[in-house]
Design a protein around this motif. Structure first.
Motif, PDB file in Angstrom:
ATOM      1  N   UNK A  94       7.645  33.154  72.095  1.00 36.78           N
ATOM      2  CA  UNK A  94       7.260  31.942  73.047  1.00 36.78           C
ATOM      3  C   UNK A  94       6.374  31.137  72.117  1.00 36.78           C
ATOM      4  N   UNK A  95       5.261  31.726  71.638  1.00 37.08           N
ATOM      5  CA  UNK A  95       4.434  31.123  70.813  1.00 37.08           C
ATOM      6  C   UNK A  95       4.848  30.453  69.571  1.00 37.08           C
ATOM      7  N   UNK A  96       5.892  30.873  68.873  1.00 31.09           N
ATOM      8  CA  UNK A  96       6.629  30.164  67.963  1.00 31.09           C
ATOM      9  C   UNK A  96       7.166  28.930  68.225  1.00 31.09           C
ATOM     10  N   UNK A  97       7.740  29.112  69.298  1.00 30.86           N
ATOM     11  CA  UNK A  97       8.664  27.660  69.996  1.00 30.86           C
ATOM     12  C   UNK A  97       7.709  26.806  70.388  1.00 30.86           C
ATOM     13  N   UNK A 108      13.258  37.854  62.966  1.00 29.78           N
ATOM     14  CA  UNK A 108      12.889  38.481  64.167  1.00 29.78           C
ATOM     15  C   UNK A 108      13.305  39.856  64.367  1.00 29.78           C
ATOM     16  N   UNK A 109      14.518  40.045  63.635  1.00 26.75           N
ATOM     17  CA  UNK A 109      15.199  41.443  64.006  1.00 26.75           C
ATOM     18  C   UNK A 109      14.431  42.490  62.862  1.00 26.75           C
ATOM     19  N   UNK A 137       2.072  40.469  63.089  1.00 26.45           N
ATOM     20  CA  UNK A 137       2.207  39.019  63.424  1.00 26.45           C
ATOM     21  C   UNK A 137       1.778  38.011  62.228  1.00 26.45           C
ATOM     22  N   UNK A 138       0.763  38.538  61.431  1.00 25.37           N
ATOM     23  CA  UNK A 138       0.185  37.545  60.521  1.00 25.37           C
ATOM     24  C   UNK A 138       0.994  37.554  59.067  1.00 25.37           C
ATOM     25  N   UNK A 139       1.236  38.810  58.915  1.00 14.85           N
ATOM     26  CA  UNK A 139       2.130  38.990  57.519  1.00 14.85           C
ATOM     27  C   UNK A 139       3.593  38.552  57.770  1.00 14.85           C
ATOM     28  N   UNK A 140       4.177  39.072  58.845  1.00 15.77           N
ATOM     29  CA  UNK A 140       5.585  38.850  58.798  1.00 15.77           C
ATOM     30  C   UNK A 140       6.051  37.608  59.623  1.00 15.77           C
ATOM     31  N   UNK A 141       5.353  37.031  60.325  1.00 15.46           N
ATOM     32  CA  UNK A 141       5.452  35.583  61.229  1.00 15.46           C
ATOM     33  C   UNK A 141       4.770  34.772  60.911  1.00 15.46           C
ATOM     34  N   UNK A 142       3.532  34.997  60.214  1.00 14.37           N
ATOM     35  CA  UNK A 142       2.863  33.852  59.667  1.00 14.37           C
ATOM     36  C   UNK A 142       2.073  33.268  60.621  1.00 14.37           C
TER      37      UNK A 142
END
Length: 198
Positions: A94-97, A108-109, A137-142
């Motif tokens: 949701x936050x990414x969108x 995401x997988x 959240x920081x390292x993988x999703x930025x």
């Protein structure tokens, strides 16, 4: 989003109990009804660890042998965080969108798998899961610091529903282990189980 996450936690519980019922040969809906006091306690405490006595008692009432329940329930309280994983994944999407970030499905997988591994180390206390996942959240999703802060605030706001999902699912796992062990785990009288009907 909160309603969607709540619906997802209900789906997770139903799938767990349908599978546990199919494997153990027990009525999944009756077992789930028996676990409602543990669900309610988790809603009030937001802590898997604090709910262990109620989860243990209700799992035994659901037909799990005391020897299996007394080993599986405390272990699952710290390593089984399916509800928390669902919440973190849904909120991060949701936050990414909302932030206009691209949603990369393979990423995401990978995030979900890494989150599953990371949740094993999360403490069974209120907010333990999201604090453990903050690094991912920081390292993988930025995610930036404000985005992680928003994740933490949103997660904590409905932490109790994820915890309730976690502890209710613990009994489903105990039912499966009880069936697979088929009486191979010796019963040992313990003080912790005194007075619990079995």
């Amino acid at each position: 989003m909160i309603l969607l996450v709540f619906a997802l936690t209900v789906v997770v519980i139903l799938v767990q109990y349908l599978l546990a019922g199919a494997i153990s040969g027990r009525n999944p809906f009756k077992a789930l009804a028996t676990m409602m006091p543990a669900y309610a306690t988790a809603l009030g405490t937001s802590s898997s660890a604090a709910t262990i006595p109620v989860t243990l008692r209700q799992a035994i009432l659901a037909g799990v042998t005391p020897a299996v329940a007394s080993s599986v329930i405390p272990l699952c309280a710290t390593i089984h965080l399916a509800g928390s994983t669902v919440k973190i994944t849904a909120f991060s999407l949701a936050i990414m969108v909302l932030s206009g970030m691209p949603v990369d499905v393979p990423l995401m997988v990978g995030f979900v798998f890494m989150l599953g591994v990371t949740m094993v180390a999360a403490p069974g206390v209120p907010g333990g899961a999201i604090m453990t996942a903050a690094g991912l959240l920081s390292s993988m999703l930025g995610f930036t610091d404000p985005m992680v802060g928003l994740m933490i605030a949103t997660y904590i706001a409905i932490d109790s529903f994820g915890t309730a999902t976690n502890v209710t699912g613990d009994a489903a796992i105990a039912m499966v282990v009880d069936k697979l062990s088929a009486g191979k785990i010796a019963e040992r009288p313990t003080a912790a189980l005194d007075g619990i009907p079995g």
